[in-house]
Every structure is written in structure tokens, then in C-alpha cells.
Design a protein around this motif. Structure first.
Motif, PDB file in Angstrom:
ATOM      1  N   UNK A   1       0.868  -1.178   0.000  1.00  0.00           N
ATOM      2  CA  UNK A   1       0.000   0.000   0.000  1.00  0.00           C
ATOM      3  C   UNK A   1       0.903   1.225   0.000  1.00  0.00           C
ATOM      4  N   UNK A   2       0.736   2.077  -0.984  1.00  0.00           N
ATOM      5  CA  UNK A   2       1.558   3.273  -1.131  1.00  0.00           C
ATOM      6  C   UNK A   2       1.170   4.329  -0.106  1.00  0.00           C
TER       7      UNK A   2
ATOM      8  N   UNK B   1       1.113  13.378  -8.844  1.00  0.00           N
ATOM      9  CA  UNK B   1       2.569  13.565  -8.922  1.00  0.00           C
ATOM     10  C   UNK B   1       3.372  12.299  -8.612  1.00  0.00           C
ATOM     11  N   UNK B   2       2.739  11.313  -7.971  1.00  0.00           N
ATOM     12  CA  UNK B   2       3.445  10.082  -7.614  1.00  0.00           C
ATOM     13  C   UNK B   2       3.235   8.957  -8.622  1.00  0.00           C
ATOM     14  N   UNK B   3       2.541   9.250  -9.707  1.00  0.00           N
ATOM     15  CA  UNK B   3       2.319   8.250 -10.757  1.00  0.00           C
ATOM     16  C   UNK B   3       3.087   8.685 -11.997  1.00  0.00           C
ATOM     17  N   UNK B   4       4.046   7.882 -12.419  1.00  0.00           N
ATOM     18  CA  UNK B   4       4.868   8.192 -13.598  1.00  0.00           C
ATOM     19  C   UNK B   4       4.163   7.674 -14.846  1.00  0.00           C
TER      20      UNK B   4
ATOM     21  N   UNK C   1       7.798   7.718  -5.022  1.00  0.00           N
ATOM     22  CA  UNK C   1       7.691   8.306  -3.695  1.00  0.00           C
ATOM     23  C   UNK C   1       7.178   7.334  -2.645  1.00  0.00           C
ATOM     24  N   UNK C   2       7.740   6.138  -2.598  1.00  0.00           N
ATOM     25  CA  UNK C   2       7.382   5.224  -1.518  1.00  0.00           C
ATOM     26  C   UNK C   2       8.068   5.711  -0.253  1.00  0.00           C
TER      27      UNK C   2
ATOM     28  N   UNK D   1       3.886   4.002   3.145  1.00  0.00           N
ATOM     29  CA  UNK D   1       3.988   2.692   2.507  1.00  0.00           C
ATOM     30  C   UNK D   1       4.015   1.591   3.560  1.00  0.00           C
ATOM     31  N   UNK D   2       3.199   0.570   3.334  1.00  0.00           N
ATOM     32  CA  UNK D   2       3.120  -0.551   4.254  1.00  0.00           C
ATOM     33  C   UNK D   2       2.497  -1.733   3.523  1.00  0.00           C
TER      34      UNK D   2
END
Length: 123
Positions: free
Chosen positions: A19-20, A26-29, A41-42, A46-47
Motif C-alpha cells: 500500500x503506497x 505527482x506520484x504516478x509516472x 515516492x514510496x 507505505x506498508x
């Protein structure tokens, strides 16, 4: 806090994945064609957890503070529930959990927008 914790403990066993916790544009390329190819950006939240947690948080953080934030969260929640098979009440519960674990990570007090946003989720 105790109601949220008790409700989380009462959930049946759920599937687990990475889980991000902060899945925002902005965190999806994206590649040149606009297709998602990576998540960046993990680290923030994140877990290992239920993929529904990711859907719940993503629905809410896409537009946290805008004038239509509540509407956007509701629309994305319905979409994720329908398309991904998550119960809306579970998504709401996971947003409360997110509020409890992040309310003091960004700002320093009650005048911070994130703190107020988290408090509103818990009302």
C-alpha cells in the motif's frame, strides 16, 4: 479513536499487498502516451495492507482542500467501490484510520489544513 480501532479489528481478514498510502498524480509516472508505468515516492505511508486502504486514501487525497473536495471524494469512492469491489463503508473506515495515523505528520497544530481535514474525517 477507540471506535475506529474497534471497527478495524472487526473487519474480516482482507487480502494484502503493498500500500503506497499517498497515490496522487505527482506520484504516478506516465509514459509518453499517458499510460501509468510506475509509482514513485514510496515512504510516506507505505506498508503492507488491504488494497481497499489504497483506494480509500486515493479517493480522498486526490482533492483534499478544493471547494469540491467532498464531491470528488464521494464520486471516486463510488467508482472504486463499483469497479474494484470495495465496500464504501470499508473505504470510509480506512480514511478514518488514515486520519489517525497522519493528522500530525504535515502540520503542527489545529490551524494546519491537513489537521483540520483529518479531524473532519473523524467526525
Amino acid at each position: 479513536m477507540s471506535r475506529t480501532a474497534a471497527s478495524l479489528r472487526a473487519l474480516p481478514d482482507r487480502p494484502e499487498s503493498v500500500v503506497h498510502g499517498d497515490l496522487v498524480p505527482p506520484n504516478v509516472h506516465l509514459d509518453e502516451a499517458g499510460h501509468p508505468v510506475a509509482v514513485l515516492d514510496f515512504g510516506f505511508c507505505t506498508t503492507v495492507g488491504d488494497p481497499a486502504f489504497e483506494a480509500a486514501v486515493t479517493a480522498a487525497v486526490r482533492d483534499m482542500y478544493g471547494p469540491d473536495a467532498a464531491h470528488h471524494t464521494a464520486e471516486l469512492t463510488r467508482l472504486f467501490a463499483r469497479e474494484l469491489g470495495h465496500a464504501e463503508e470499508v473505504l470510509d473506515l480506512y480514511r478514518k484510520a488514515y486520519a489517525l495515523i497522519t493528522y500530525d505528520l504535515i502540520g503542527t497544530g489545529p490551524h494546519d489544513g491537513h489537521f483540520r481535514w483529518c479531524a473532519a474525517l473523524l467526525r
